[in-house]
Enzyme design. Structure first.
Site, PDB file in Angstrom:
ATOM      1  CB  SER A  27      -0.917   0.012   1.224  1.00 26.35           C
ATOM      2  OG  SER A  27      -1.811  -1.077   1.151  1.00 26.35           O
ATOM      3  CG  ASN A  28       3.255   2.488   3.189  1.00 23.36           C
ATOM      4  OD1 ASN A  28       2.812   3.606   3.442  1.00 23.36           O
ATOM      5  ND2 ASN A  28       3.153   1.468   4.036  1.00 23.36           N
ATOM      6  CE  LYS A  30       1.594  -4.986   5.956  1.00 22.42           C
ATOM      7  NZ  LYS A  30       1.819  -3.980   4.899  1.00 22.42           N
ATOM      8  CB  SER A  81      -2.669  -3.667   7.702  1.00 21.40           C
ATOM      9  OG  SER A  81      -1.467  -4.115   7.109  1.00 21.40           O
ATOM     10  N   GLY A 119       0.985  -5.624  10.562  1.00 18.57           N
ATOM     11  CA  GLY A 119       0.986  -4.713   9.428  1.00 18.57           C
ATOM     12  C   GLY A 119       1.098  -3.256   9.841  1.00 18.57           C
TER      13      GLY A 119
END
Lengths: 302, 302, 302, 302
Positions: free
Chosen positions: A48-49, A167, A169, A192
């Site tokens: 996402s980053n 993961k 988040s 996450g």
């Protein structure tokens, strides 16, 4: 299929763009080179980053190749390959493995939320895992997807031999515990978010994929190491002091803040792709102020 | 730029696939041919019901070309062109106009929800509208995006001369009223769901883009016509009797149900793309039962 | 049991307190006297705007008695009697009827949201309706309760002969349509917010219980009358111009704003009970500014 | 004011009713007598599991008196005293202290969610803490209130000398960490759910107020003791095995399940107050099945 251990800390690397929002593979290499002087277990490219949803397939592969090229031997290259359709997810997963990814992190499809019941989602992950030449990690990210995969869904997915971890988040530590208590032995949960790293480790997570590991890799690693060494007090103090900055570069201001922080520290942050916009001066100043807070162990040039 | 009137009813056409999930442009043509015998104002290709997020750019253009080809003169071709990045949205908007779209319906970017404030969203729509050779309709679809654009955002977007309307799929009639009371004269609001068509018209909407218009085009058109003729009682009776079936092919069971209903009526529904799965037999039976309910004016071969 | 018609407009009267937050029955009488010069169908005492959840049972009865006393013959006195337990709701319902309420508006219990399934809620309303000497209206208010009763729940409740209608404050016009299409003939739906009065009427609602009817009774009544007369254009213009002020005294600033607006217009607003706090000067100024907007027909002394 | 330590485990005792839903103070005494053979730090009377919102003030005081009477010396009696108005909360807080409560747990007012900003909430808690003869714990319970107090709110509340801690029932461990990192030294956080006890302790919580402590007190205490002794592996195994049963008696089936489980184990569960309904046979059987799962250390008669 040999088991990969995902223990330890992974930064989800932002994707580098120039002022015209064009991909800069060299800057991906630059950042990985810099960050690899820390004892990170590997990196995640195209999470996402990494503005994955903004990139063309060609750009995605170029980013993976750059990352593979720069990452030292022995470090794990994770690539984010989740798309809205099963067919595109499979195609990108295969291409990513061919480009050098050691494992893939697959965000669930979420556009048709109303249809994303356990049947559809388990079938999707099984189809992807069947087709993937590398191990698959399930990726749950409710703040971005607007939906939250449940423990029973994850436990069902874990029955596939090529689905090796999660993961999480959303920060739901109860879910982590439920998954760890019921999924197959060896199923690996990764935190996450750096804000809940220590509680996740306490619950049984093996590590974390943490935005803050891009700007405070040593800090994240020390939390992990203190926990492993049984020094809960030290781990807790470090955990508390990381929360505010981590919130700033994730939930509060997001990728633009993460990139601004990297720029400030001598890494390459650079531009974001629109609709994301760079931080305004006021917020940038607040962010820099937060980076000066006591107890933070930030990335340092040396 | 000449003003287009979007008054009346538009079906958001599903995209036709074969059993292997491959695009069938011929079946898009087939469906448009059949539906065009009704007094529809046009069609939307590549909306949420069109599985847009599942298609490659090449497939999207092929679908638009097929639609353009089949749509009789004088009917409006709307194409859904919203993507997560501004640059991809612009590129697809231009290509869609070149392929024959009369206007574009632009879903907002939503992956980075936490950053999608008014500044980012207005800038995004302005950038797209600046680049678009055809008029732009804003598309708000909270059930799928997991976020809900507000009236002040829409009112700000409406200041751009090339942003001419809104498809509101959240059913928020108060928002429609606030937008219509404050946006520039001539800004056109379209109901995005058949369940709230009549209340939207009462509030000032000019028409609707309605999943149910694929399977009950005459029913939707009669609601519209009765309202325009001032026959609220007739419009209301028709409105009430459509709600259950409309919910079934939208919020409840979604695109797989819409396609199953089309198959049942002699149109081409066909397969969905995974992760969507076809209806199971039990639900298919329930759906067919609902299509037999009194008061429904379904699509009929003739 | 004779049927009561709830057609038309009802204000949900705020409860008057002095500077020490003590009940002022005289000021309730004062307000009702003033408002009754308008053609309102009745009033609601002890709704959400009446700070019902803040009052002792003794205060509730005193408020109802004051309202009964002041309300002219032929106007309907509705009292809000919903509590968290069935037994307390029954007890308050009986006492309210004894104190003069013509009908009761029963908010659903909501604290144990996770248990408030259809079985529990229908049983609750049936138990209350069995015990109530006056007709029962169901009250759905998701913004305050944090839960949203569904159409199937309401339809099941409507099977009880003493449950005669619904106040829907969530603005979900589709739900209204589903209820009206399936509940027993004569079941009466009332809009619970002035922002969606016209669309609700179009869908089949018989009227509204509207915070704005305390400060703009004539405006609300004119929307209703224009709709009944078939003048949708007039109704719509009035509807659009009411939305901003209505939002201010409901979702945006709530009861403190409603009371401030009443004070400003020569009615008695007075204090709120803590934790509610009076508006600060800045917001009060904004509110007064909004009351000066064109198209508003506010309460006027004469 | 002397500091009370809230370290360790507290059960939030259900309130005992007979078949007609009348209060049974003797059964409160019975349960406390039985549970007190475990090394619990005290008990909470009139929490969410105590059906506080269903009781009259007179019943509340009777329940507190019964609890005080039965609780052995040296154990802490916490009483839940949060109401919707500040004045009623103050009145109940004073009466509870007079009836023997050592400290009060104050749920935030939540009906007027839209107005419950930091200003209103901090003022409310300060007013209550000013008036309270005993220390105040803030109680955040989003699943029931439909709102979630933020870390900055809690941190601001902690500035009052008589506000000594937080029961966090939302499971948000990041918030716990933020509060602990910024609130005054000695501010005590208590986990409000057994599913996240261990992660909360890792983050710095001093203990927990846990529905499961009514039926598995030894299990909860062992998690706490193992954590304090540094045996994370043991604590984690116990934590994992408690999650499913805890979910059953909280989020999944709630108070009716908690009472059924107590009945099954030889404690007094008894009836719930409507609108809550007793478990049906099918769910009761599932619940009993879950109580037989491996690894659970359930309440046992002597």
């Amino acid at each position: 299929m040999a088991t990969i251990s995902f223990s330890g800390i992974f930064p989800p690397l932002p994707t580098a763009f120039d002022n015209n929002e064009n991909l800069l593979p060299d800057k991906i290499r630059f950042n990985i080179g810099k960050l690899s002087r820390y004892d990170l277990s590997g990196i995640l490219i195209l999470g996402s980053n990494g503005e994955q949803v903004m990139l063309s397939e060609k750009e995605k592969i170029a980013a993976i190749e750059a990352a593979r090229d720069a990452l030292p031997a022995g470090r794990i290259l994770l690539a984010g390959t989740g798309c809205q359709s099963t067919r595109e997810t499979i195609s990108l997963t295969r291409a990513s493995a061919a480009a050098g990814a050691d494992a893939v992190l697959v965000l669930n499809p979420f556009y048709y939320k109303g249809n994303m019941n356990q049947g559809e989602l388990v079938r999707h992950y099984f189809d992807v895992a069947d087709a993937s030449p590398v191990p698959v990690l399930v990726y749950n990210m409710p703040a971005n997807t607007g939906m939250d995969m449940t423990a029973p869904m994850i436990i069902a997915m874990a029955e596939h031999p090529n689905i090796v971890g999660l993961k999480e988040s959303g920060g739901n530590v109860v879910k982590m515990g439920e998954v760890l208590g019921k999924a197959k032995p060896g199923f690996q949960v990764l935190a996450g978010g750096a804000g809940f790293l220590l509680p996740s480790l306490a619950m049984g997570a093996v590590g974390g994929i943490l935005a803050s590991a891009n700007i405070a890799p040593g800090h994240c690693i020390e939390i992990y190491n203190a926990f492993i060494a049984g020094d809960i007090t030290r781990a807790r103090d470090l955990q508390h002091s990381l929360i505010a900055l981590n919130a700033a570069v994730t939930a509060r201001w997001g990728v633009p803040a993460l990139k601004a922080a990297m720029d400030h520290l001598g890494l390459f942050g650079g531009h974001v792709r629109r609709p994301l916009l760079p931080l305004n001066d006021e917020i940038r100043k607040q962010l820099v102020g937060m980076m000066g807070e006591k107890g933070l162990i930030l990335y340092k040039e040396n």
